[in-house]
Motif scaffolding. Structure first.
Motif, PDB file in Angstrom:
ATOM      1  N   THR A  75      -3.616  95.755  -1.657  1.00 20.57           N
ATOM      2  CA  THR A  75      -2.972  96.992  -1.225  1.00 20.57           C
ATOM      3  C   THR A  75      -3.433  97.384   0.169  1.00 20.57           C
ATOM      4  OG1 THR A  75      -2.846  97.710  -3.526  1.00 20.57           O
ATOM      5  CG2 THR A  75      -2.564  99.399  -1.843  1.00 20.57           C
ATOM      6  N   PHE A  76      -4.739  97.298   0.420  1.00 23.66           N
ATOM      7  CA  PHE A  76      -5.271  97.621   1.738  1.00 23.66           C
ATOM      8  C   PHE A  76      -4.704  96.678   2.797  1.00 23.66           C
ATOM      9  CE2 PHE A  76      -8.594  97.107   5.014  1.00 23.66           C
ATOM     10  CZ  PHE A  76      -8.605  98.402   5.502  1.00 23.66           C
ATOM     11  N   ALA A  77      -4.610  95.390   2.486  1.00 19.48           N
ATOM     12  CA  ALA A  77      -4.063  94.421   3.433  1.00 19.48           C
ATOM     13  C   ALA A  77      -2.588  94.702   3.708  1.00 19.48           C
ATOM     14  CB  ALA A  77      -4.244  93.003   2.899  1.00 19.48           C
ATOM     15  N   ALA A  78      -1.832  95.122   2.708  1.00 19.97           N
ATOM     16  CA  ALA A  78      -0.419  95.458   2.905  1.00 19.97           C
ATOM     17  C   ALA A  78      -0.267  96.685   3.791  1.00 19.97           C
ATOM     18  CB  ALA A  78       0.251  95.687   1.559  1.00 19.97           C
ATOM     19  N   ARG A  86      -9.052  94.608 -10.448  1.00 16.20           N
ATOM     20  CA  ARG A  86      -8.888  95.857  -9.702  1.00 16.20           C
ATOM     21  C   ARG A  86      -9.288  95.688  -8.248  1.00 16.20           C
ATOM     22  NH1 ARG A  86     -11.889  99.967 -13.596  1.00 16.20           N
ATOM     23  NH2 ARG A  86     -11.100  98.994 -15.465  1.00 16.20           N
ATOM     24  N   PHE A  87     -10.374  94.955  -8.001  1.00 15.69           N
ATOM     25  CA  PHE A  87     -10.816  94.724  -6.628  1.00 15.69           C
ATOM     26  C   PHE A  87      -9.779  93.921  -5.853  1.00 15.69           C
ATOM     27  CE2 PHE A  87     -12.991  92.009  -3.529  1.00 15.69           C
ATOM     28  CZ  PHE A  87     -13.486  92.986  -2.682  1.00 15.69           C
TER      29      PHE A  87
END
Length: 116
Positions: free
Chosen positions: A35-38, A28-29
C-alpha cells in the motif's frame, strides 16, 4: 481425570520449532508495504505531471534514503580500510588470560599498606 491424561501429549513428543532461515514477515506487513509503495508511486506520477506538492513529497521521501545510503557506503568504506590495511598487532595490548596459571596480574599501582 482420565480425560486430562488422554488430551495431553506424551513426553517424547517435542514441539515443532520454526525455521530461522527465512525471516518472519506477516501478511499484514506485506500488505502495508504494498500500500505504501502504491501511494508513493501515485505521488511520483503526479510529480512527473508537474504537481509542486507531489514533487516536494517525493524529495522529502528520497532525501533521508539518500542520506542513509551515503552513510552506509561511508561506514563500509571506513570499515574496509580498518580491517584490511591495519592488521598489525598492537604491542600495548595484553594477549591471553592473566589468570590462566592461577597467578594475579601484574600490579600497576603500588600497594597502600607499607607492611605488605
Amino acid at each position: 481425570m482420565p480425560d486430562a491424561k488422554r488430551n495431553s501429549s506424551p513426553a517424547s513428543v517435542q514441539p515443532l520449532l520454526r525455521s530461522r532461515l527465512l525471516p518472519r514477515i506477516s501478511f499484514r506487513f506485506v500488505f502495508a508495504l504494498t500500500t505504501f509503495a502504491a501511494i508513493v508511486a501515485s505521488v511520483a506520477r503526479v510529480a512527473g505531471d508537474g504537481g509542486a506538492l507531489a514533487k516536494a513529497t517525493i524529495v522529502a521521501l528520497i532525501y533521508p534514503a539518500v542520506c542513509l545510503c551515503t552513510s552506509v557506503v561511508l561506514f563500509l568504506f571506513a570499515w574496509a580500510i580498518t580491517t584490511l590495511w591495519f592488521k598489525a598487532d598492537d604491542q600495548d595490548t595484553l594477549h591471553g588470560n592473566p589468570f590462566a596459571e592461577g597467578q594475579l596480574p601484574p600490579q600497576i599501582l603500588p600497594p597502600r599498606e607499607k607492611g605488605v
